[in-house]
Design an enzyme around this catalytic site. Structure first.
Site, PDB file in Angstrom:
ATOM      1  CG  ASP A  69      24.215   7.867  -6.466  1.00 29.75           C
ATOM      2  OD1 ASP A  69      24.024   7.842  -7.694  1.00 29.75           O
ATOM      3  OD2 ASP A  69      25.360   7.850  -5.957  1.00 29.75           O
ATOM      4  CE  LYS A 138      25.237   2.387  -9.917  1.00 33.91           C
ATOM      5  NZ  LYS A 138      26.308   3.399  -9.617  1.00 33.91           N
ATOM      6  CD  GLU A 140      29.726   6.840  -8.242  1.00 31.37           C
ATOM      7  OE1 GLU A 140      28.629   7.248  -8.649  1.00 31.37           O
ATOM      8  OE2 GLU A 140      30.653   7.614  -7.890  1.00 31.37           O
ATOM      9  CD  GLU A 207      27.760   8.321 -15.468  1.00 30.48           C
ATOM     10  OE1 GLU A 207      27.109   9.378 -15.544  1.00 30.48           O
ATOM     11  OE2 GLU A 207      27.723   7.573 -14.473  1.00 30.48           O
TER      12      GLU A 207
END
Length: 290
Positions: A69, A138, A140, A207
């Site tokens: 994204d 994927k 989050e 991240e």
């Protein structure tokens, strides 16, 4: 004359199976990703948002391509990843799949496509698998997304998790701060990483995590960690391709290393074309029909 049949040594066998530099032409699968962790093999991942760029990375041997994204910031002109829609992800994921032959293509579930719960997540992940042809999705979140991951995996959809700095939460963070600093935050990040592993994720992106903490997570988990601003000890590393190739303008995150200056090259080509047109040098005789 006696002919001795030579068998490949261990390094040759490893090269055949390697994610990067391997000789197999079939699609990379999550089983290959798991095997690389067992071998202690590090591997690269890049983002891609169109068929032509994806084909370049596929030919270069990049084993995993993420239709992230991040397209919101670097491809669609949004200020963040938040506005990206399922339609946009599905369209560009399909293009990346069409442009590749070997890479495992992972499609991002954008903000608002899975937060309502596992049923919503399954509906949208199924769309990416069926319509776009991605090999995995994927999403989050750590503990808060474990139920979604579990249902997707039970349905046969491989999931790459994403913990640490989660860009879809930019409004809650008030920016993009490093995550996991301090004992309490570090323990929460460890819990998040273990939660997504226990839920069945085949890999987890870390991240903006301190390198020492990312190393601890990597040692603790049996699934691969994919670092972005998380130090060298992660099993894999990912960069947004426009950052990596020097297409992004302005200030870059500290973790970015630019391996080319494509923006400069492309701008130079555009100026050269314009000057040829204005000066009458293009099209020349060899570019004309009679």
């Amino acid at each position: 004359m006696t002919h001795v049949l030579k068998t490949p040594d261990s390094s040759q066998k490893a090269d055949t199976k390697a994610l990067y530099g391997g000789t197999s032409s079939r699609r990379i699968t999550v089983r290959d990703i798991a095997a690389a962790k067992e071998r202690g093999e590090k591997w690269p991942m890049l983002t891609a948002y169109d068929a032509m760029t994806a084909s370049v990375f596929d030919e270069a041997g990049i084993p995993v391509l993420l239709v992230g994204d991040s397209m919101g910031n670097c491809h669609l002109g949004y200020e963040s990843t938040v506005p990206v829609t399922m339609d946009e992800i599905a369209l560009l994921s399909a293009a990346v799949v069409r442009g590749t032959k070997r890479a495992l293509v992972v499609g991002d579930l954008p903000f608002g496509s899975y937060q309502e719960g596992a049923v919503q997540a399954l509906r949208n992940a199924t769309r990416l698998v069926k319509e776009a042809g991605v090999g995995a999705v994927k999403l989050e979140g750590g503990e808060r997304s474990a139920h979604q991951i579990e249902l997707l995996v039970q349905a046969g959809i491989p999931v790459m998790a994403h913990v640490g700095l989660t860009p879809q939460s930019v409004n809650a963070y008030g920016g993009y701060p490093v995550q996991g600093r301090g004992e309490e935050a570090a323990q929460q990040l460890l819990r998040d990483a273990k939660a997504v592993q226990d839920a069945g994720a085949f890999a987890v992106v870390l991240e903006l995590v301190p390198a020492e903490l990312a190393a601890e997570v990597t040692r603790t988990l049996h699934i691969p960690t994919v670092g972005i601003g998380a130090g060298v000890e992660c099993d894999a590393q990912v960069l947004v391709w426009t950052d990596m190739a020097g297409m992004t303008s302005g200030r870059l995150p500290r973790f970015v290393k630019q391996y080319a200056q494509v923006r400069e090259v492309l701008g130079g080509a555009a100026k050269a074309f314009a000057e040829d047109v204005v000066g009458g040098a293009y099209p020349a005789e060899e570019h004309s029909f009679h």
